[in-house]
Scaffold this motif. Structure first.
Motif, PDB file in Angstrom:
ATOM      1  N   ILE A  59       0.854  -1.203   0.000  1.00 14.16           N
ATOM      2  CA  ILE A  59       0.000   0.000   0.000  1.00 14.16           C
ATOM      3  C   ILE A  59       0.883   1.244   0.000  1.00 14.16           C
ATOM      4  O   ILE A  59       1.461   1.595   1.023  1.00 14.16           O
ATOM      5  CB  ILE A  59      -0.921   0.014   1.237  1.00 14.16           C
ATOM      6  N   PRO A  60       0.998   1.914  -1.150  1.00 15.96           N
ATOM      7  CA  PRO A  60       1.861   3.110  -1.180  1.00 15.96           C
ATOM      8  C   PRO A  60       1.262   4.276  -0.391  1.00 15.96           C
ATOM      9  O   PRO A  60       1.998   5.005   0.263  1.00 15.96           O
ATOM     10  CB  PRO A  60       1.924   3.474  -2.672  1.00 15.96           C
ATOM     11  N   SER A 101       1.663   1.456   8.683  1.00 14.34           N
ATOM     12  CA  SER A 101       1.151   0.720   9.845  1.00 14.34           C
ATOM     13  C   SER A 101      -0.194   0.051   9.569  1.00 14.34           C
ATOM     14  O   SER A 101      -0.913  -0.297  10.496  1.00 14.34           O
ATOM     15  CB  SER A 101       1.051   1.661  11.053  1.00 14.34           C
ATOM     16  N   ILE A 102      -0.509  -0.138   8.294  1.00  8.85           N
ATOM     17  CA  ILE A 102      -1.699  -0.936   7.979  1.00  8.85           C
ATOM     18  C   ILE A 102      -1.303  -2.407   8.007  1.00  8.85           C
ATOM     19  O   ILE A 102      -0.317  -2.802   7.375  1.00  8.85           O
ATOM     20  CB  ILE A 102      -2.293  -0.563   6.600  1.00  8.85           C
ATOM     21  N   VAL A 103      -2.041  -3.197   8.762  1.00 14.52           N
ATOM     22  CA  VAL A 103      -1.702  -4.613   8.940  1.00 14.52           C
ATOM     23  C   VAL A 103      -2.914  -5.484   8.596  1.00 14.52           C
ATOM     24  O   VAL A 103      -4.045  -5.006   8.552  1.00 14.52           O
ATOM     25  CB  VAL A 103      -1.247  -4.902  10.386  1.00 14.52           C
ATOM     26  N   ASP A 152      -1.760  -8.439  16.130  1.00 13.76           N
ATOM     27  CA  ASP A 152      -2.002  -7.736  17.397  1.00 13.76           C
ATOM     28  C   ASP A 152      -1.491  -6.308  17.307  1.00 13.76           C
ATOM     29  O   ASP A 152      -0.518  -6.021  16.609  1.00 13.76           O
ATOM     30  CB  ASP A 152      -1.283  -8.443  18.552  1.00 13.76           C
ATOM     31  N   ILE A 153      -2.132  -5.419  18.075  1.00 11.87           N
ATOM     32  CA  ILE A 153      -1.744  -4.006  18.089  1.00 11.87           C
ATOM     33  C   ILE A 153      -1.416  -3.620  19.535  1.00 11.87           C
ATOM     34  O   ILE A 153      -2.201  -3.921  20.443  1.00 11.87           O
ATOM     35  CB  ILE A 153      -2.920  -3.114  17.598  1.00 11.87           C
ATOM     36  N   ASN A 181      -2.102   6.926  13.615  1.00 17.02           N
ATOM     37  CA  ASN A 181      -1.098   6.284  12.753  1.00 17.02           C
ATOM     38  C   ASN A 181      -0.359   5.111  13.392  1.00 17.02           C
ATOM     39  O   ASN A 181       0.562   4.574  12.801  1.00 17.02           O
ATOM     40  CB  ASN A 181      -0.108   7.323  12.212  1.00 17.02           C
ATOM     41  N   PHE A 182      -0.779   4.686  14.586  1.00 15.87           N
ATOM     42  CA  PHE A 182      -0.109   3.542  15.233  1.00 15.87           C
ATOM     43  C   PHE A 182      -0.616   2.213  14.692  1.00 15.87           C
ATOM     44  O   PHE A 182       0.000   1.173  14.939  1.00 15.87           O
ATOM     45  CB  PHE A 182      -0.320   3.617  16.758  1.00 15.87           C
ATOM     46  N   GLY A 183      -1.715   2.213  13.939  1.00 17.38           N
ATOM     47  CA  GLY A 183      -2.181   0.948  13.373  1.00 17.38           C
ATOM     48  C   GLY A 183      -3.567   1.035  12.770  1.00 17.38           C
ATOM     49  O   GLY A 183      -4.428   1.742  13.290  1.00 17.38           O
TER      50      GLY A 183
END
Ligand code: MN
Length: 415
Positions: free
Chosen positions: A121-122, A165-167, A172-173, A254-256
């Protein structure tokens, strides 16, 4: 349409779906995949055996890859034809139905497979396109009398999010740490967020690169959209409330963010098109659209405490969106901003009008004032450590069901 693969009536992954993802098969081999019922199909091997290689425009085995980007970039006419070809190959009485060797090599049960992040994902953009959500947040954080800001009905409000930070579902976050300012304090404090939240969203995935200066119109926008995913835009409300003025979300978001592993194509969603809420006042010409650009997709959110039961805490629907994907993309590019293959654009929290359809804890508990009661007797104002949030989504009409499966993520204590 009937497949030779058996699956239950309520399966999200019916013959009408044919989603795309990336899987690790037997812990040793990675390839692009599709899913029917509870069978995951290795598309790279299926291509090698000559079942899908005769689609025009599909020269190389693009399924022999760690992401779907190369496949998606082939563009709508090719990806559309590939999906139809796979559908045909999976039908009752097809050549594959009687080819035990290929089935043996290409078909895997769910427990033999782990789903991976399906995309590189750019860029990631998050919109704010549910009028109910924007109204609820406006009432809580600003002025109940003027909940919507003056621009809201004139343009799809959005901000540039963080792609790194896209998972994928199942990751787990860790609870984020940051600055917050308690209401009774004069200066900020630092520590783990005390108001961790989810946002029920859907995202769409782009299939092309454009040049700077180029724009995509509302009427051509859907040609650039490969498909959709479920999207959980994890949010720290206490960090957000302190940091967001004047430039908007930053470390609170923006952490996940988590996405579902199967990308459902727009073609599979075609039977579920529906009208959008009426846009009043009339929008500017470049945002005007014709036809049904919205989709009727049922959405659910579950909260599951550690070792506990799933609690259904929200039932919403994508059709509540005030601004549709085509308008979002047209607006995003109207100034000449270039897009890239694999970009993900999320809807913003999808809330409905009723209190059980609010798409975040912030709204469901009204900023913690009305805690949710869970089946184990405990209460939640926001998400606690070791809670798991599960989002599910599916469309259903005239006996046809097309779903997304789920996006699931567990919150671990702060590091
Ligand atoms: Mn969001």
């Amino acid at each position: 349409m009937k497949s030779f693969v058996d699956y239950p009536q309520n399966s999200d992954f019916s013959i009408h779906n044919i989603p795309f993802g990336v899987a690790v098969f037997n812990k040793e081999y990675i390839a692009c995949a599709t899913r029917i019922g509870d069978i995951v199909v290795d598309l790279a091997t299926l291509f090698d055996y000559g079942y899908i290689d005769d689609v025009e425009g599909l020269q190389e085995n693009v399924f022999e890859a760690y992401t779907l980007n190369e496949f998606i970039e082939l563009g709508k006419p090719v990806t559309k034809a590939v999906r139809l070809k796979i559908q045909e190959v999976l039908l009752e009485g097809s050549k594959l139905a009687n080819d035990e060797k290929t089935i043996e090599e290409c078909f895997y049960n769910l427990d033999e497979v782990k789903m991976l992040m399906p995309l590189h994902i750019p860029n990631y953009t998050d919109f704010y396109s549910s009028i109910e959500h924007a109204t609820n947040v406006g009432k809580m954080f600003r002025d109940p009398e003027n909940a919507l800001l003056p621009n809201w009905k004139h343009l799809p409000v959005g901000y540039h999010g963080r792609a790194s930070s896209i998972v994928v579902s199942g990751t787990d976050i860790h609870r984020p740490k940051g600055q917050t300012k308690p209401a009774d304090a004069t200066s900020p404090v630092f520590g783990p967020s005390k108001q961790l939240d989810f946002e029920l969203e859907m995202g769409f995935v782009l299939n092309q690169n454009t040049e700077m200066g180029e724009s995509i119109s509302v009427s051509e926008a859907e040609d650039s959209i490969f498909g959709m995913v479920l999207f959980n835009d994890w949010s720290a409300r206490d960090i957000q409330a302190w940091e967001y003025v004047p430039l908007g979300p930053f470390l609170a978001k923006n952490f996940g963010s988590s996405i579902s592993p199967w990308i459902v194509t727009l073609e599979a969603l075609e039977p579920f098109r529906t009208v959008s809420p009426k846009q009043e006042p009339e929008v500017l010409d470049y945002l005007k659209f014709e036809g049904d650009k919205n989709f009727d997709i049922n959405l659910e959110v579950y909260l599951q405490p550690e070792n506990g039961a799933e609690n259904l805490i929200c039932k919403s629907n994508y059709k509540f969106m005030y601004w549709n994907m085509s308008q979002q993309l047209a607006h995003h590019t109207v100034n000449g901003c270039n897009i890239e293959v694999g970009d993900v654009y999320a809807s913003g929290t999808i809330s409905g009008t009723t209190e059980d359809s609010f798409g975040s804890m912030l709204e469901l508990t009204w900023r913690g004032q009305n805690p949710l009661k869970l089946s184990d007797g405990s209460e939640r104002k926001f998400i606690e450590d070791n809670d798991t949030i599960i989002m599910r989504g599916f469309a259903e009409k005239d006996g046809i069901r097309v779903g997304f499966g789920e996006v699931e993520g567990k919150i671990l204590p702060a590091r």
